[in-house]
Design an enzyme around this catalytic site. Structure first.
Site, PDB file in Angstrom:
ATOM      1  N   LYS A   1       0.837  -1.208   0.000  1.00  0.00           N
ATOM      2  CA  LYS A   1       0.000   0.000   0.000  1.00  0.00           C
ATOM      3  C   LYS A   1       0.873   1.260   0.000  1.00  0.00           C
ATOM      4  CE  LYS A   1      -2.139  -1.209   3.827  1.00  0.00           C
ATOM      5  NZ  LYS A   1      -1.461  -2.499   4.101  1.00  0.00           N
TER       6      LYS A   1
ATOM      7  N   ARG B   1     -10.088   0.328   7.800  1.00  0.00           N
ATOM      8  CA  ARG B   1      -9.780  -1.107   7.774  1.00  0.00           C
ATOM      9  C   ARG B   1     -10.614  -1.925   8.733  1.00  0.00           C
ATOM     10  NH1 ARG B   1      -3.671  -1.673   7.826  1.00  0.00           N
ATOM     11  NH2 ARG B   1      -2.973  -0.251   9.373  1.00  0.00           N
TER      12      ARG B   1
ATOM     13  N   ARG C   1      12.195  -5.572   5.515  1.00  0.00           N
ATOM     14  CA  ARG C   1      11.888  -4.125   5.415  1.00  0.00           C
ATOM     15  C   ARG C   1      12.669  -3.341   6.473  1.00  0.00           C
ATOM     16  NH1 ARG C   1       5.829  -2.094   5.600  1.00  0.00           N
ATOM     17  NH2 ARG C   1       5.767  -3.257   7.542  1.00  0.00           N
TER      18      ARG C   1
ATOM     19  N   ARG D   1      10.758  -1.897  11.827  1.00  0.00           N
ATOM     20  CA  ARG D   1       9.535  -1.448  12.484  1.00  0.00           C
ATOM     21  C   ARG D   1       9.212  -2.328  13.677  1.00  0.00           C
ATOM     22  NH1 ARG D   1       4.875  -0.036   8.149  1.00  0.00           N
ATOM     23  NH2 ARG D   1       3.664  -1.313   9.569  1.00  0.00           N
TER      24      ARG D   1
ATOM     25  N   ARG E   1      -0.861  -9.414  12.973  1.00  0.00           N
ATOM     26  CA  ARG E   1      -1.386  -8.440  11.991  1.00  0.00           C
ATOM     27  C   ARG E   1      -2.145  -9.152  10.870  1.00  0.00           C
ATOM     28  NH1 ARG E   1       3.959  -5.726  10.449  1.00  0.00           N
ATOM     29  NH2 ARG E   1       2.788  -4.387   9.036  1.00  0.00           N
TER      30      ARG E   1
HETATM   31  P1  AP5 Z   1       4.850  -1.558   1.866  1.00  0.00           P
HETATM   32  O1  AP5 Z   1       4.643  -0.725   0.660  1.00  0.00           O
HETATM   33  O2  AP5 Z   1       5.499  -0.934   3.058  1.00  0.00           O
HETATM   34  O3  AP5 Z   1       3.493  -2.316   2.266  1.00  0.00           O
HETATM   35  P2  AP5 Z   1       2.245  -1.806   3.111  1.00  0.00           P
HETATM   36  O4  AP5 Z   1       1.053  -2.531   2.567  1.00  0.00           O
HETATM   37  O5  AP5 Z   1       2.205  -0.320   3.158  1.00  0.00           O
HETATM   38  O6  AP5 Z   1       2.674  -2.464   4.481  1.00  0.00           O
HETATM   39  P3  AP5 Z   1       2.478  -1.984   5.950  1.00  0.00           P
HETATM   40  O7  AP5 Z   1       3.198  -3.036   6.781  1.00  0.00           O
HETATM   41  O8  AP5 Z   1       2.918  -0.565   6.124  1.00  0.00           O
HETATM   42  O9  AP5 Z   1       0.956  -2.115   6.132  1.00  0.00           O
HETATM   43  P4  AP5 Z   1       0.167  -2.226   7.433  1.00  0.00           P
HETATM   44  O10 AP5 Z   1      -1.199  -2.122   6.912  1.00  0.00           O
HETATM   45  O11 AP5 Z   1       0.426  -3.409   8.298  1.00  0.00           O
HETATM   46  O12 AP5 Z   1       0.783  -1.069   8.306  1.00  0.00           O
HETATM   47  P5  AP5 Z   1       0.313   0.389   8.652  1.00  0.00           P
HETATM   48  O13 AP5 Z   1       1.499   1.242   8.670  1.00  0.00           O
HETATM   49  O14 AP5 Z   1      -0.858   0.820   7.822  1.00  0.00           O
HETATM   50  O15 AP5 Z   1       5.679  -2.850   1.425  1.00  0.00           O
HETATM   51  C1  AP5 Z   1       6.127  -3.773   2.384  1.00  0.00           C
HETATM   52  C2  AP5 Z   1       7.586  -4.125   2.098  1.00  0.00           C
HETATM   53  O16 AP5 Z   1       7.649  -4.852   0.889  1.00  0.00           O
HETATM   54  C3  AP5 Z   1       8.504  -2.905   1.922  1.00  0.00           C
HETATM   55  O17 AP5 Z   1       9.769  -3.219   2.416  1.00  0.00           O
HETATM   56  C4  AP5 Z   1       8.558  -2.729   0.389  1.00  0.00           C
HETATM   57  O18 AP5 Z   1       9.758  -2.097  -0.006  1.00  0.00           O
HETATM   58  C5  AP5 Z   1       8.464  -4.176  -0.058  1.00  0.00           C
HETATM   59  N1  AP5 Z   1       7.786  -4.336  -1.349  1.00  0.00           N
HETATM   60  C6  AP5 Z   1       6.715  -3.639  -1.803  1.00  0.00           C
HETATM   61  N2  AP5 Z   1       6.370  -4.064  -3.029  1.00  0.00           N
HETATM   62  C7  AP5 Z   1       7.239  -5.076  -3.332  1.00  0.00           C
HETATM   63  C8  AP5 Z   1       7.411  -5.939  -4.437  1.00  0.00           C
HETATM   64  N3  AP5 Z   1       6.631  -5.850  -5.498  1.00  0.00           N
HETATM   65  N4  AP5 Z   1       8.394  -6.859  -4.406  1.00  0.00           N
HETATM   66  C9  AP5 Z   1       9.200  -6.971  -3.346  1.00  0.00           C
HETATM   67  N5  AP5 Z   1       9.102  -6.184  -2.249  1.00  0.00           N
HETATM   68  C10 AP5 Z   1       8.141  -5.248  -2.246  1.00  0.00           C
HETATM   69  O19 AP5 Z   1      -0.275   0.191  10.126  1.00  0.00           O
HETATM   70  C11 AP5 Z   1       0.599  -0.166  11.191  1.00  0.00           C
HETATM   71  C12 AP5 Z   1      -0.218  -0.370  12.459  1.00  0.00           C
HETATM   72  O20 AP5 Z   1      -0.898   0.860  12.823  1.00  0.00           O
HETATM   73  C13 AP5 Z   1      -1.355  -1.407  12.370  1.00  0.00           C
HETATM   74  O21 AP5 Z   1      -0.900  -2.717  12.589  1.00  0.00           O
HETATM   75  C14 AP5 Z   1      -2.292  -0.912  13.483  1.00  0.00           C
HETATM   76  O22 AP5 Z   1      -1.834  -1.272  14.749  1.00  0.00           O
HETATM   77  C15 AP5 Z   1      -2.219   0.596  13.335  1.00  0.00           C
HETATM   78  N6  AP5 Z   1      -3.213   1.124  12.382  1.00  0.00           N
HETATM   79  C16 AP5 Z   1      -2.958   1.773  11.204  1.00  0.00           C
HETATM   80  N7  AP5 Z   1      -4.119   2.099  10.577  1.00  0.00           N
HETATM   81  C17 AP5 Z   1      -5.116   1.635  11.378  1.00  0.00           C
HETATM   82  C18 AP5 Z   1      -6.540   1.633  11.262  1.00  0.00           C
HETATM   83  N8  AP5 Z   1      -7.167   2.179  10.204  1.00  0.00           N
HETATM   84  N9  AP5 Z   1      -7.258   1.053  12.244  1.00  0.00           N
HETATM   85  C19 AP5 Z   1      -6.659   0.511  13.335  1.00  0.00           C
HETATM   86  N10 AP5 Z   1      -5.314   0.458  13.505  1.00  0.00           N
HETATM   87  C20 AP5 Z   1      -4.546   1.022  12.532  1.00  0.00           C
END
Ligand code: AP5
Length: 221
Positions: A20, A94, A129, A162, A173
């Site tokens: 994402k 989400r 990552r 992270r 997660r």
């Molecule tokens: P990346 O682009 O970072 O993926 P992402 O989907 O953004 O992953 P996140 O781990 O950030 O998502 P998340 O939903 O768990 O975390 P968030 O920060 O929203 O890619 C991942 C990795 O793969 C990177 O290293 C990238 O370089 C690599 N990559 C990408 N594409 C690739 C490819 N094609 N090939 C190879 N490698 C690749 O949330 C974190 C926490 O915050 C949650 O767990 C929760 O506790 C809280 N939170 C956030 N939003 C909410 C909400 N709405 N409600 C409740 N809690 C929330």
């Protein structure tokens, strides 16, 4: 023929590590649409040691979603500051209550882009990552490594893993995603908003997303 709906208010849906943040970055570069990333908002608060960050930290470390009212308030405040501009929501909504909160506040979504990536790929991605804590810049030792190992390309400062990329937090997660986020797939499909992009290679998925946005987006001038 039906008129095309201009798309400038998007949401990215997908499991942790589905890309994402990577796609949000590309959308900003190619279309000038900036993102509101709920996880980044929370990590910024943790980094600055605010009261919000203090409250969010225990949930994030455990791989659990933070309470709905808490994150909804934070994201709504951010959207109000953006005014009428387009945006990409990365990581929000989400849960069903979060989606309902958007509807109650009459926040219009034009399309939800769902990234469909297998769980094995996700586990592999998250274990390699690394991030720059202050800016949130994301690297991956296999996919997009920093120019100098372990150092941010812009500042040269050390990279860190992270808090929620530890294996046990990743398991939690993925469980939260299955139980609380996946119901949104049906929810948005029933509203005609869902567009799914499946695949593990950004080089193949990105052109499809680019084509989708290009064919719908109104000139953002
Ligand atoms: P990346 O682009 O970072 O993926 P992402 O989907 O953004 O992953 P996140 O781990 O950030 O998502 P998340 O939903 O768990 O975390 P968030 O920060 O929203 O890619 C991942 C990795 O793969 C990177 O290293 C990238 O370089 C690599 N990559 C990408 N594409 C690739 C490819 N094609 N090939 C190879 N490698 C690749 O949330 C974190 C926490 O915050 C949650 O767990 C929760 O506790 C809280 N939170 C956030 N939003 C909410 C909400 N709405 N409600 C409740 N809690 C929330």
């Amino acid at each position: 023929m039906a008129a095309r709906v201009p798309v400038s208010r998007l949401a990215l849906l997908g499991a942790p590590g589905s890309g994402k943040g990577t796609m949000a970055h590309k959308i900003r570069l190619h279309f000038g649409i900036t993102s509101v990333a709920s996880g980044e908002l929370l990590r910024d608060h943790i980094y600055r040691r605010t009261e919000i960050g203090h409250r969010a930290r225990s949930y994030i470390v455990a791989g659990r979603l933070v309470p709905d009212d808490f994150i909804t308030h934070l994201v709504m405040r951010e959207l109000q500051q953006r005014g009428d501009d387009g945006w990409v929501l990365d990581g929000f909504p989400r849960t069903l209550p979060q989606a309902h909160a958007l509807e109650c506040e009459r926040v219009r979504l034009d399309a939800v882009l769902c990234l469909d990536v297998p769980a094995d790929t996700i586990r592999q991605r998250l274990s390699s990552r690394w991030i720059h804590a202050r800016s949130g810049r994301v690297y991956n030792t296999h996919f997009n490594p920093p120019r100098n190992a372990g150092r941010d390309d812009v500042t040269g400062e050390p990279l860190v893993q992270r808090l929620d990329d530890r294996p046990d937090a990743v398991v939690a997660r993925l469980r939260e995603y299955r139980e609380r986020t996946q119901p949104l797939v049906t929810h948005f499909a029933s509203r005609g908003l869902l567009h799914t992009f499946a695949g593990t290679e950004t080089n193949k998925v990105w052109p499809e997303i680019h084509a989708f946005i290009s064919s719908h987006v109104r000139s953002l001038g």
